[in-house]
Design a protein around this motif. Structure first.
Motif, PDB file in Angstrom:
ATOM      1  N   ASP A 142      -0.540  -1.587   9.272  1.00 32.45           N
ATOM      2  CA  ASP A 142      -1.106  -1.933   8.872  1.00 32.45           C
ATOM      3  C   ASP A 142      -1.315  -3.172   7.589  1.00 32.45           C
ATOM      4  N   ALA A 143       0.537  -3.116   7.580  1.00 28.63           N
ATOM      5  CA  ALA A 143       0.337  -4.015   7.199  1.00 28.63           C
ATOM      6  C   ALA A 143       0.533  -5.567   8.076  1.00 28.63           C
ATOM      7  N   VAL A 144       0.447  -5.901   9.200  1.00 25.38           N
ATOM      8  CA  VAL A 144      -0.081  -6.810   9.685  1.00 25.38           C
ATOM      9  C   VAL A 144      -1.910  -7.127   9.676  1.00 25.38           C
ATOM     10  N   ALA A 145      -2.630  -5.649   9.680  1.00 25.10           N
ATOM     11  CA  ALA A 145      -3.752  -5.548   9.808  1.00 25.10           C
ATOM     12  C   ALA A 145      -4.034  -6.464   7.666  1.00 25.10           C
ATOM     13  N   ASN A 146      -3.594  -5.715   7.304  1.00 25.91           N
ATOM     14  CA  ASN A 146      -3.796  -6.534   5.465  1.00 25.91           C
ATOM     15  C   ASN A 146      -3.368  -8.047   5.387  1.00 25.91           C
ATOM     16  N   LEU A 147      -2.064  -8.597   6.032  1.00 22.93           N
ATOM     17  CA  LEU A 147      -1.996 -10.142   5.786  1.00 22.93           C
ATOM     18  C   LEU A 147      -3.079 -10.616   6.979  1.00 22.93           C
ATOM     19  N   GLN A 148      -3.583 -10.157   8.549  1.00 23.63           N
ATOM     20  CA  GLN A 148      -4.774 -10.637   8.786  1.00 23.63           C
ATOM     21  C   GLN A 148      -6.034 -10.788   8.186  1.00 23.63           C
ATOM     22  N   GLU A 149      -6.250  -9.346   7.211  1.00 22.36           N
ATOM     23  CA  GLU A 149      -7.203  -9.867   6.743  1.00 22.36           C
ATOM     24  C   GLU A 149      -7.183 -10.177   5.584  1.00 22.36           C
ATOM     25  N   THR A 150      -6.315 -10.409   4.814  1.00 22.89           N
ATOM     26  CA  THR A 150      -6.542 -11.188   3.618  1.00 22.89           C
ATOM     27  C   THR A 150      -6.095 -12.887   3.993  1.00 22.89           C
ATOM     28  N   LEU A 153       1.975 -11.845   3.260  1.00 26.41           N
ATOM     29  CA  LEU A 153       3.039 -12.494   4.473  1.00 26.41           C
ATOM     30  C   LEU A 153       4.678 -11.870   3.819  1.00 26.41           C
ATOM     31  N   GLU A 154       4.742 -12.170   3.069  1.00 29.67           N
ATOM     32  CA  GLU A 154       5.946 -12.208   1.990  1.00 29.67           C
ATOM     33  C   GLU A 154       6.498 -10.563   2.749  1.00 29.67           C
ATOM     34  N   PHE A 155       5.567  -9.614   2.130  1.00 30.13           N
ATOM     35  CA  PHE A 155       6.422  -8.231   1.701  1.00 30.13           C
ATOM     36  C   PHE A 155       5.542  -7.839   3.851  1.00 30.13           C
ATOM     37  N   THR A 156       4.627  -8.631   4.754  1.00 31.90           N
ATOM     38  CA  THR A 156       4.856  -8.565   6.168  1.00 31.90           C
ATOM     39  C   THR A 156       6.200  -8.962   6.796  1.00 31.90           C
ATOM     40  N   VAL A 157       7.098  -9.749   6.790  1.00 27.87           N
ATOM     41  CA  VAL A 157       8.059 -10.772   6.567  1.00 27.87           C
ATOM     42  C   VAL A 157       9.345  -9.914   6.377  1.00 27.87           C
ATOM     43  N   GLN A 158       9.315  -9.489   5.114  1.00 30.37           N
ATOM     44  CA  GLN A 158      10.266  -8.647   4.519  1.00 30.37           C
ATOM     45  C   GLN A 158      10.516  -7.229   5.461  1.00 30.37           C
ATOM     46  N   LEU A 159       9.352  -6.733   5.839  1.00 29.65           N
ATOM     47  CA  LEU A 159       9.438  -4.938   6.769  1.00 29.65           C
ATOM     48  C   LEU A 159       9.957  -5.633   8.131  1.00 29.65           C
ATOM     49  N   SER A 160       9.694  -6.572   8.283  1.00 27.74           N
ATOM     50  CA  SER A 160       9.494  -6.649  10.453  1.00 27.74           C
ATOM     51  C   SER A 160      11.166  -6.750  10.779  1.00 27.74           C
ATOM     52  N   THR A 161      11.966  -7.985   8.795  1.00 27.76           N
ATOM     53  CA  THR A 161      13.352  -8.064   9.338  1.00 27.76           C
ATOM     54  C   THR A 161      14.545  -6.757   9.241  1.00 27.76           C
ATOM     55  N   ARG A 162      13.469  -5.503   8.224  1.00 25.88           N
ATOM     56  CA  ARG A 162      14.037  -4.334   7.629  1.00 25.88           C
ATOM     57  C   ARG A 162      14.058  -3.387   8.717  1.00 25.88           C
ATOM     58  N   ILE A 163      12.894  -3.620   9.412  1.00 24.34           N
ATOM     59  CA  ILE A 163      13.267  -2.775  10.724  1.00 24.34           C
ATOM     60  C   ILE A 163      13.946  -3.596  12.118  1.00 24.34           C
ATOM     61  N   VAL A 164      13.789  -4.620  12.105  1.00 20.65           N
ATOM     62  CA  VAL A 164      15.218  -5.102  13.229  1.00 20.65           C
ATOM     63  C   VAL A 164      16.307  -4.767  12.344  1.00 20.65           C
ATOM     64  N   ASN A 165      17.190  -4.921  11.604  1.00 23.29           N
ATOM     65  CA  ASN A 165      18.371  -4.431  10.704  1.00 23.29           C
ATOM     66  C   ASN A 165      18.534  -3.142  11.244  1.00 23.29           C
ATOM     67  N   ALA A 166      16.902  -2.323  11.189  1.00 25.93           N
ATOM     68  CA  ALA A 166      17.494  -0.805  10.860  1.00 25.93           C
ATOM     69  C   ALA A 166      17.918  -0.242  12.364  1.00 25.93           C
ATOM     70  N   TYR A 167      16.729  -0.628  13.017  1.00 28.72           N
ATOM     71  CA  TYR A 167      16.932  -1.123  14.756  1.00 28.72           C
ATOM     72  C   TYR A 167      18.555  -1.387  15.563  1.00 28.72           C
ATOM     73  N   LYS A 168      18.987  -2.715  14.987  1.00 29.28           N
ATOM     74  CA  LYS A 168      20.043  -2.608  15.433  1.00 29.28           C
ATOM     75  C   LYS A 168      21.514  -2.102  15.214  1.00 29.28           C
ATOM     76  N   GLU A 169      21.501  -1.674  14.037  1.00 31.91           N
ATOM     77  CA  GLU A 169      22.121  -0.244  13.337  1.00 31.91           C
ATOM     78  C   GLU A 169      21.661   0.521  13.914  1.00 31.91           C
ATOM     79  N   VAL A 170      20.865   1.535  14.654  1.00 27.43           N
ATOM     80  CA  VAL A 170      20.946   2.521  15.154  1.00 27.43           C
ATOM     81  C   VAL A 170      21.656   2.189  16.988  1.00 27.43           C
ATOM     82  N   MET A 171      21.499   1.043  17.128  1.00 21.16           N
ATOM     83  CA  MET A 171      21.596   0.624  17.950  1.00 21.16           C
ATOM     84  C   MET A 171      23.485   0.881  18.608  1.00 21.16           C
TER      85      MET A 171
END
Length: 75
Positions: free
Chosen positions: A12-20, A53-71
């Motif tokens: 949804d965040a990426v779709a919103n970014l593309q639309e805007t 754009l800022e929201f999507t970048v922050q979201l993806s950064t947090r996702i990657v950090n969470a993935y690294k922490e879980v791994m």
């Protein structure tokens, strides 16, 4: 509370970014071609795009950090 799939949030965040982005680009094009003189609307669309754009970048950064922490967890 209804559960929202985690992948759906990112999609949804990426779709919103593309639309805007499309809206902001079209407004810039229209201004350059002389089809509009709505500068305030163009600035608002540009700000919406920057915020998305800022929201999507922050979201993806947090996702990657969470993935690294879980791994790094020991089982």
């Amino acid at each position: 509370a209804a559960k929202i799939p985690f992948s759906g949030v990112l999609q949804d965040a990426v779709a919103n970014l593309q639309e805007t982005e499309k809206i902001a680009n079209q407004g810039s094009y229209d201004l350059a071609m002389g089809n509009t003189d709505d500068l305030s609307g163009l600035m608002i669309d540009g700000t919406k795009y920057a915020t998305a754009l800022e929201f999507t970048v922050q979201l993806s950064t947090r996702i990657v950090n969470a993935y690294k922490e879980v791994m790094q967890m020991q089982v």
